[in-house]
Write an enzyme that holds these catalytic residues in place. Structure first.
Site, short mmCIF file in Angstrom:
data_model
loop_
_atom_site.label_atom_id
_atom_site.label_comp_id
_atom_site.label_asym_id
_atom_site.label_seq_id
_atom_site.Cartn_x
_atom_site.Cartn_y
_atom_site.Cartn_z
N CYS A 165 26.30 -41.52 56.38
CA CYS A 165 26.34 -40.44 55.39
C CYS A 165 26.30 -39.07 56.05
O CYS A 165 26.95 -38.13 55.59
CB CYS A 165 25.18 -40.59 54.41
N HIS A 305 19.24 -39.68 53.06
CA HIS A 305 20.67 -39.64 52.73
C HIS A 305 21.17 -38.20 52.80
O HIS A 305 20.57 -37.30 52.19
CB HIS A 305 20.90 -40.21 51.34
N ASN A 325 28.85 -36.66 46.95
CA ASN A 325 28.35 -37.83 47.65
C ASN A 325 29.47 -38.46 48.49
O ASN A 325 30.61 -37.98 48.47
CB ASN A 325 27.79 -38.84 46.64
#
Length: 358
Positions: A165, A305, A325
């Protein structure tokens, strides 16, 4: 039995569900239900494997939509059990009247532990890295902001089964900065960061931080384009080539730990900012609304994250951060989500930074 198991689990389950219930609005025009003349035999197989329950229809639609295929009866039973638990979580949460809603998505047959292993990768103490260097000016910060409207935010990407991520947060920030500076879009290599940025305390598919990735790119001399160094979602040997550089980093700017006023100033007046936060188990099923939680933490050791803050606003009197995201465009609100602003919710302002491109 072996012949039946070679069929897609979605076909088996949809056939059963279509016959089992008329009150749920099943699409009678669906050609999948015509796959086999042995409908009753297939129904019996599904019932034998899973039993009759109110969750079977939902599971059938899920397996069909996301192309899920299971290798054995045992795996199907396991995934169905996990699915039921996740579906119950979604339904019970949505009954609470919160500021957000959950929905079934591609992660519904994964346990929380599996999801953490596949998708999360920013669990590092960033406090030593993020000593604030962003300077707040007297310029008026807009009440709302959405950098997508300026056309500089690149498309949502999918990190796959790799805790990378942090690389997507990094490239997202750089792609926006590049577009802002040079008036054209670019897609940059996450895989180079996975493979090559380890000397700056990053760990490929096992985690890292955008701030450390910016430093790597600065001292490396640049980051290759996505086309030249495509994403594989696996750790590999470094294949960086200076002739394929797409962007260079002159500097990176850090937001003071937890300072949402600084973060709002940066997002509102400068450009999208890389941020990190703690994903809690219900968040993976986010669909819409402003996410909030009383169980997530906001310390440097809590965040797990990395994402990209591309704006902010207010929805139903709740201020929020608008965040991009890296779980694909079907997840959440077309790949985006909203996080409550003003409480450093889940640590969204704990590890924040943005690059200055050369």
């Amino acid at each position: 039995m072996s012949v039946k198991l070679n069929l897609s689990s979605s076909i088996l389950l949809i056939l059963f569900a279509a016959a089992a219930s008329k009150e749920i609005g099943f699409d009678e025009s669906n050609p999948i239900k015509m796959v086999s003349d042995n409908l009753h035999e297939l129904e019996d197989t599904v019932v034998q494997i899973l039993g009759q329950s109110r969750h079977v229809l939902s599971f059938s639609r899920f397996t069909h939509r996301y192309g899920k295929k299971y290798q054995s009866v045992e795996e199907m039973k396991l995934r169905f059990s996990v699915f039921k638990e996740n579906l119950d979580l979604i339904r019970s949460t949505n009954k609470k009247g919160l500021s957000y809603k959950l929905s079934l998505n591609q992660f519904a047959d994964l346990t929380w532990q599996e999801f953490q292993r596949y998708k999360l990768g920013a669990a590092q103490n960033c406090s030593a890295t993020l000593k604030g260097s962003h300077k707040i000016t007297e310029a008026t910060v807009p009440d709302t902001k959405d950098w997508r409207e300026d056309g500089i935010v690149s498309p949502v990407k999918e990190q796959g089964h790799c805790g990378s991520c942090w690389t997507f947060s990094t490239t997202g920030a750089l792609e926006a900065a590049y577009h802002q500076a040079f008036g054209k879009g670019i897609s940059l290599s996450e895989q180079q960061l996975v493979d090559c940025a380890g000397t700056f305390n990053n760990f490929g598919c096992h985690g890292g931080l955008p701030s450390q990735a910016f430093e790597y790119i600065k001292y490396n001399g640049g980051l290759d384009t996505e086309e030249a160094y495509p994403y594989t979602g696996k750790d590999g040997g470094c294949k960086f080539s200076a002739k394929n550089i797409g962007v260079q980093v002159r500097d990176s700017v850090n937001i003071t730990l937890g300072a949402e006023d600084e973060l709002k100033h940066a997002v509102g007046l400068v450009r999208p900012v890389s941020v990190a936060f703690e994903v809690v188990h219900e968040f993976r099923f986010y669909k819409k609304g402003v996410f909030t939680s009383n169980t997530c933490g906001n310390t440097p050791m809590d965040v797990n994250h990395a994402v990209l803050a591309v704006g902010y606003g207010v929805e139903d009197d709740v201020p929020y951060w608008l965040i991009k995201n890296s779980w694909g465009g079907e997840w959440g609100d077309n790949g985006y989500f909203k996080m409550e602003m003003g409480k450093n919710m889940c640590g969204v302002a704990t590890c924040s930074s943005y690059p200055v491109v050369a």
